[in-house]
Design an enzyme around this catalytic site. Structure first.
Site, PDB file in Angstrom:
ATOM      1  N   GLU A 111       0.873  -1.379   0.009  1.00  0.00           N
ATOM      2  CA  GLU A 111      -0.291   0.149   0.143  1.00  0.00           C
ATOM      3  C   GLU A 111       0.737   1.196   0.354  1.00  0.00           C
ATOM      4  O   GLU A 111       2.177   1.577   0.266  1.00  0.00           O
ATOM      5  CB  GLU A 111      -0.938   0.143   1.347  1.00  0.00           C
ATOM      6  CG  GLU A 111      -1.774  -1.649   1.445  1.00  0.00           C
ATOM      7  CD  GLU A 111      -1.687  -1.387   2.742  1.00  0.00           C
ATOM      8  OE1 GLU A 111      -2.394  -0.354   4.096  1.00  0.00           O
ATOM      9  OE2 GLU A 111      -2.710  -2.706   3.061  1.00  0.00           O
ATOM     10  N   LYS A 113       2.333   4.620   1.872  1.00  0.00           N
ATOM     11  CA  LYS A 113       2.176   5.347   3.261  1.00  0.00           C
ATOM     12  C   LYS A 113       1.463   7.179   2.832  1.00  0.00           C
ATOM     13  O   LYS A 113       2.150   7.849   2.250  1.00  0.00           O
ATOM     14  CB  LYS A 113       3.535   5.367   3.573  1.00  0.00           C
ATOM     15  CG  LYS A 113       3.284   5.406   5.314  1.00  0.00           C
ATOM     16  CD  LYS A 113       5.324   5.094   5.637  1.00  0.00           C
ATOM     17  CE  LYS A 113       5.093   4.832   6.846  1.00  0.00           C
ATOM     18  NZ  LYS A 113       4.736   6.913   7.803  1.00  0.00           N
ATOM     19  N   ASP A 115       0.388  10.173   2.965  1.00  0.00           N
ATOM     20  CA  ASP A 115       1.076  11.361   4.832  1.00  0.00           C
ATOM     21  C   ASP A 115      -0.388  12.175   4.924  1.00  0.00           C
ATOM     22  O   ASP A 115      -0.115  13.159   4.467  1.00  0.00           O
ATOM     23  CB  ASP A 115       2.087  11.780   3.211  1.00  0.00           C
ATOM     24  CG  ASP A 115       3.329  12.624   5.331  1.00  0.00           C
ATOM     25  OD1 ASP A 115       3.266  12.106   6.116  1.00  0.00           O
ATOM     26  OD2 ASP A 115       4.531  12.908   4.443  1.00  0.00           O
ATOM     27  N   TYR A 222      -7.029   1.632   5.481  1.00  0.00           N
ATOM     28  CA  TYR A 222      -5.905   1.086   5.992  1.00  0.00           C
ATOM     29  C   TYR A 222      -5.560   0.350   6.488  1.00  0.00           C
ATOM     30  O   TYR A 222      -4.811  -0.992   6.318  1.00  0.00           O
ATOM     31  CB  TYR A 222      -4.250   1.378   5.529  1.00  0.00           C
ATOM     32  CG  TYR A 222      -4.024   2.328   6.861  1.00  0.00           C
ATOM     33  CD1 TYR A 222      -3.897   1.647   8.068  1.00  0.00           C
ATOM     34  CD2 TYR A 222      -4.071   3.868   6.529  1.00  0.00           C
ATOM     35  CE1 TYR A 222      -3.040   2.459   8.719  1.00  0.00           C
ATOM     36  CE2 TYR A 222      -3.815   4.522   7.710  1.00  0.00           C
ATOM     37  CZ  TYR A 222      -3.724   4.560   9.133  1.00  0.00           C
ATOM     38  OH  TYR A 222      -3.339   4.518  10.229  1.00  0.00           O
ATOM     39  N   LYS A 308      10.585   3.647   2.958  1.00  0.00           N
ATOM     40  CA  LYS A 308      10.526   4.949   2.493  1.00  0.00           C
ATOM     41  C   LYS A 308      11.627   5.739   1.017  1.00  0.00           C
ATOM     42  O   LYS A 308      12.385   4.765   1.005  1.00  0.00           O
ATOM     43  CB  LYS A 308      11.300   6.393   4.133  1.00  0.00           C
ATOM     44  CG  LYS A 308      10.104   5.701   4.893  1.00  0.00           C
ATOM     45  CD  LYS A 308      10.248   6.838   5.484  1.00  0.00           C
ATOM     46  CE  LYS A 308       8.904   7.090   7.096  1.00  0.00           C
ATOM     47  NZ  LYS A 308       9.043   7.773   7.862  1.00  0.00           N
ATOM     48  N   CYS A 402      19.647  46.315   7.162  1.00  0.00           N
ATOM     49  CA  CYS A 402      18.856  45.702   5.488  1.00  0.00           C
ATOM     50  C   CYS A 402      19.635  45.774   4.467  1.00  0.00           C
ATOM     51  O   CYS A 402      20.011  46.931   4.364  1.00  0.00           O
ATOM     52  CB  CYS A 402      17.887  46.368   6.246  1.00  0.00           C
ATOM     53  SG  CYS A 402      16.318  46.059   4.313  1.00  0.00           S
ATOM     54  N   CYS A 405      17.785  48.995   2.560  1.00  0.00           N
ATOM     55  CA  CYS A 405      17.624  50.309   3.066  1.00  0.00           C
ATOM     56  C   CYS A 405      18.835  50.839   4.212  1.00  0.00           C
ATOM     57  O   CYS A 405      19.021  51.869   4.439  1.00  0.00           O
ATOM     58  CB  CYS A 405      16.215  50.812   3.699  1.00  0.00           C
ATOM     59  SG  CYS A 405      16.119  50.023   5.712  1.00  0.00           S
ATOM     60  N   CYS A 420      13.818  43.997   9.834  1.00  0.00           N
ATOM     61  CA  CYS A 420      14.409  45.547   9.236  1.00  0.00           C
ATOM     62  C   CYS A 420      12.420  46.504   9.197  1.00  0.00           C
ATOM     63  O   CYS A 420      12.163  46.211   9.552  1.00  0.00           O
ATOM     64  CB  CYS A 420      14.217  45.302   7.706  1.00  0.00           C
ATOM     65  SG  CYS A 420      14.544  47.375   6.959  1.00  0.00           S
ATOM     66  N   CYS A 426      11.860  51.575   3.430  1.00  0.00           N
ATOM     67  CA  CYS A 426      12.925  50.854   3.069  1.00  0.00           C
ATOM     68  C   CYS A 426      12.076  50.289   1.964  1.00  0.00           C
ATOM     69  O   CYS A 426      10.728  49.975   1.291  1.00  0.00           O
ATOM     70  CB  CYS A 426      12.685  49.350   3.833  1.00  0.00           C
ATOM     71  SG  CYS A 426      13.024  47.821   3.453  1.00  0.00           S
TER      72      CYS A 426
HETATM   73  P1  AMP Z   1       5.252   6.365  11.440  1.00  0.00           P
HETATM   74  O1  AMP Z   1       4.204   7.224  11.892  1.00  0.00           O
HETATM   75  O2  AMP Z   1       5.949   6.847  11.082  1.00  0.00           O
HETATM   76  O3  AMP Z   1       5.410   5.347  12.268  1.00  0.00           O
HETATM   77  O4  AMP Z   1       4.483   5.279  10.020  1.00  0.00           O
HETATM   78  C1  AMP Z   1       2.958   4.842  11.395  1.00  0.00           C
HETATM   79  C2  AMP Z   1       1.729   6.141  10.660  1.00  0.00           C
HETATM   80  O5  AMP Z   1       1.388   5.646   9.110  1.00  0.00           O
HETATM   81  C3  AMP Z   1       0.325   5.481  10.878  1.00  0.00           C
HETATM   82  O6  AMP Z   1       0.105   5.472  12.015  1.00  0.00           O
HETATM   83  C4  AMP Z   1      -0.407   5.703   9.526  1.00  0.00           C
HETATM   84  O7  AMP Z   1      -1.321   6.733  10.049  1.00  0.00           O
HETATM   85  C5  AMP Z   1       0.393   6.193   8.242  1.00  0.00           C
HETATM   86  N1  AMP Z   1       0.080   5.324   7.687  1.00  0.00           N
HETATM   87  C6  AMP Z   1      -0.193   5.633   6.294  1.00  0.00           C
HETATM   88  N2  AMP Z   1      -0.272   4.853   5.209  1.00  0.00           N
HETATM   89  C7  AMP Z   1      -0.113   4.054   5.845  1.00  0.00           C
HETATM   90  C8  AMP Z   1      -0.838   2.085   5.587  1.00  0.00           C
HETATM   91  N3  AMP Z   1      -1.104   1.978   3.592  1.00  0.00           N
HETATM   92  N4  AMP Z   1      -0.974   1.299   6.857  1.00  0.00           N
HETATM   93  C9  AMP Z   1       0.324   1.626   7.372  1.00  0.00           C
HETATM   94  N5  AMP Z   1      -0.431   2.695   8.073  1.00  0.00           N
HETATM   95  C10 AMP Z   1      -0.416   4.240   7.361  1.00  0.00           C
END
Ligand code: AMP
Length: 663
Positions: A111, A113, A115, A222, A308, A402, A405, A420, A426
């Site tokens: 999956e 990840k 953000d 997820y 990552k 600055c 000025c 400044c 300025c």
């Molecule tokens: P970390 O905060 O880096 O330790 O990663 C864990 C966090 O990744 C989890 O608490 C989720 O919020 C996030 N996350 C995002 N996508 C996924 C996914 N596909 N499966 C599990 N966790 C995920």
């Protein structure tokens, strides 16, 4: 059909249309039809409060205000994920879990990840009951009313679902929603949000759920917890799609290490084009039985790992550092380096943020620096090549004066930025201030865009905001790109701007922290600039929601004699520095205090506020015994409603309000 049935049928329909629209990209009806059904439901709910439902589609617009989020223990702790940047370590992980579980593992779920901010939702009998943030993993905050405003989260489930279960997801802010949010903030002179992730998690903790509803958040799910109806994680997620949850199509069930690597490579290239940010991928053992065998360490599940992506990084030679001056006088150091190509764009500069950052890096001109562009849009310098350094004498020292000025820079205690303070001499600050003054929400001088302001300033036609009102056609016709017609239009729109009311003028002169709403409040309270200038600290604190930061800034502004001179000139030019009391429709609202709640059709909130003030009324942000009326729009906040009922305060519609003015 009786009223109760009609209400139920409307709710069902709206839940279905909503899910189709936000989770499947399908419009089953037009926006207008949707809005009309929603409105009908709102009206029926108002009329028949006995059929109240906390998960009605009408809660999505928000309204509830939470002063303090209560925290609760998670039924199942919310762990972190082990992470790695290397494929070798993924291979080692597979060996490790095969050894621990004593079997070959050849079924994984891959999956993205996502953000954002993680969230745990608890459903009972197909209804969303509670939403908790991750918090410290053991305890999270109850943000249910905010979560209910996120349109792709189902409030009522479809199909056959377990009686009770928990589902986890990531609340994200799509990149285009993030950008338009920041565009709006820029226009309003508010500080910009740093990145979509922080904005998403900050949004969950906003007190006013109506504001959350406007942010454009989404939730990607997820994992399902404590549910035993499937043997496989991916199957459970597939099922939950049918109940109404959004599971991104990118999720893929794979059978081998090579397929995992293919998934990693595929998304490494594709992630740049995604409409939301990811910070890697997650690989999970798919069999729930094997997951249970592998269990958790103290911090992370053994059955999952995240890979990552390394932010793309290039080495280049640092050529110089230039210092930029912002409209408010804040100084930003910017590094210029030999151009490099990062994620498909040519990059030749990056912000060094502030003096602390420069000191921390200890950079010298001529250093070979590493520049990275990660998920973030803006590139940054993350370090330098220790074996390839610039000359010791070329150590970068933050400037003391600055660049524009020459005045001595100051650092405010507790802030990282240098400023400044010579705001009236300025140039960059002056140009920035003029650009703000003429902008649409300020004096709205249409024919005077940002570029033209620079042209007029550089050619000496204007030196400050007051000079704008001295401009004559003759001053303009000789300027580059200025035909007689556009010179005429410009002078005309300058003339027109003199009609702007006092509140707009107050906003336009650019007192730090005095945005549009604050200016409106101050104008209505003090009625004239003179009263505002002479106001004592106590006078200022008596204005609702005006705090010390604003009061200090107002004090600083009026203590500067050059600012006072400019105000005098603007006043001589005919700008409104007081409320035209004759223009008041009446004093019919004298001594009456209002609270506004909900969204309106005929009037904007700002307009209602203005009308209240113009007719001698007052405002407060919370309902209390001094409140006389609540002007209630669609989906009025339930806590305000409750309070109003308890205190027997009438809730009137915007139409009722307008009628009050007509008397
Ligand atoms: P970390 O905060 O880096 O330790 O990663 C864990 C966090 O990744 C989890 O608490 C989720 O919020 C996030 N996350 C995002 N996508 C996924 C996914 N596909 N499966 C599990 N966790 C995920």
């Amino acid at each position: 059909m009786n009223q109760e049935e009609r209400i139920k049928s409307l709710r069902n329909k709206l839940h279905t249309y909503n899910n189709a629209y936000y989770n499947k990209d399908e419009s089953l009806i037009s926006d207008l039809e949707f809005d009309m059904l929603l409105k009908e439901l709102e009206e029926l709910e108002k009329k028949y409060p006995q059929f109240y439902d906390e998960n009605s589609p009408t809660v999505r617009v928000g309204g509830e205000v939470t002063k303090k989020f209560e925290s609760f223990n998670h039924n199942y702790p919310m762990y972190s994920l082990a992470n790695t940047y290397s494929k070798d370590e993924i291979e080692e992980w597979i060996h490790r879990i095969e050894k621990k579980s004593g079997q070959n593992i050849n079924d994984f779920s891959c999956e993205l990840k996502y953000d954002g901010a993680s969230i745990n939702l608890y459903y009972e009998k197909g209804r969303l009951k509670r939403a908790l943030t991750r918090g410290d993993g053991v305890k999270g905050d109850d943000v249910t009313s905010n979560i209910k405003t996120i349109k792709n989260i189902p409030l009522i489930l479809k199909g056959t679902y377990p009686e009770k279960f928990e589902i986890r997801g990531e609340v994200i802010l799509p990149i285009n929603s993030f950008n338009s949010l920041n565009d709006k903030r820029k226009e309003q002179g508010l500080p910009l949000f740093k990145n979509p992730r922080n904005t998403a998690s900050g949004s969950l903790k906003l007190q006013d759920s109506k504001e959350v509803a406007l942010r454009g958040l989404k939730c990607f799910f997820y994992s399902i917890i404590g549910e035993k109806s499937s043997l496989y994680h991916s199957e459970l997620l597939e099922k939950s799609r049918l109940w109404g949850f959004f599971i991104p199509e990118s999720m893929k069930r794979v059978k081998s290490k090579d397929e995992i690597f293919n998934f990693i490579d595929f998304w490494e290239k594709k992630r740049v084009g995604l409409p939301y940010e990811i910070d890697g991928i997650v690989i999970k053992v798919n069999s729930i039985r094997v997951q249970n065998e592998l269990d958790f360490t103290a911090k992370v599940p053994r059955w999952a790992i995240s890979y990552k992506y390394r932010a793309e990084r290039q080495k280049t030679k640092l050529l110089s550092v230039k210092y930029q001056v912002g409209r408010t006088g804040a100084i930003t150091p910017v590094a210029n380096f030999e151009p490099i190509n990062l994620s498909g764009t040519v990059v030749k500069r990056a912000s060094l943020h502030n003096s602390d950052q420069i000191e921390k890096l200890g950079l010298r001109i001529g250093d070979y620096v590493f520049v990275e562009k990660g998920g973030e849009i803006i590139p940054k310098i993350v370090g330098f090549d220790k074996l390839n350094r610039g000359n010791f004498h070329d150590l970068i020292k933050f400037i003391e004066y600055c660049p524009d000025c020459g005045s001595k820079l100051e650092k405010i205690k507790g802030e990282a930025q240098h400023y400044c303070k010579d705001e009236n001499n300025c140039k960059t600050q002056i140009i920035g201030k003029i650009q703000h003054f003429v902008s649409r929400k300020a004096m709205n001088i249409e024919s005077l865009g940002s570029e033209r302001v620079i042209l007029l300033f550089q050619s000496g036609v204007i030196n400050n905001i007051a000079d704008i009102y001295k401009i004559k056609i003759d001053d303009l016709v000789n300027l580059e790109g200025m035909a007689e017609k556009s010179a005429f239009n410009l002078v005309e729109s300058i003339k027109q701007s003199k009609k702007q009311p006092f509140s707009k003028v107050l906003f336009s002169i650019g007192i730090r922290h005095v945005g549009e709403t604050v200016a409106l409040k101050l104008a209505n309270h003090f009625r004239s600039i003179e009263n505002l200038i002479n106001a004592s600290y106590e006078d200022l604190t008596s204005v609702q929601e005006i705090g010390n930061k604003i009061i200090n800034s107002i004090g600083n502004y009026f203590n500067n004699s050059q600012n006072l001179a400019i105000i005098e000139k603007l006043s001589e030019a005919g700008l409104n520095f007081k409320i035209d009391e004759n223009k008041n429709k009446s004093n019919v609202l004298n001594g009456i205090t209002f609270v506004i709640s909900g969204t309106f059709e005929l009037l904007s909130r700002e307009k209602i506020k203005q009308l209240v003030f113009e007719n001698g009324g007052e405002f407060s942000s919370s309902v209390n015994s001094k409140t006389n009326y609540i002007i209630g729009g669609q989906s009025i906040g339930p806590s305000k409603k409750q309070k109003a009922e308890n205190l027997k305060i009438p809730i009137i519609s915007e139409k009722d309000f307008l009628e009050m003015l007509d008397t």
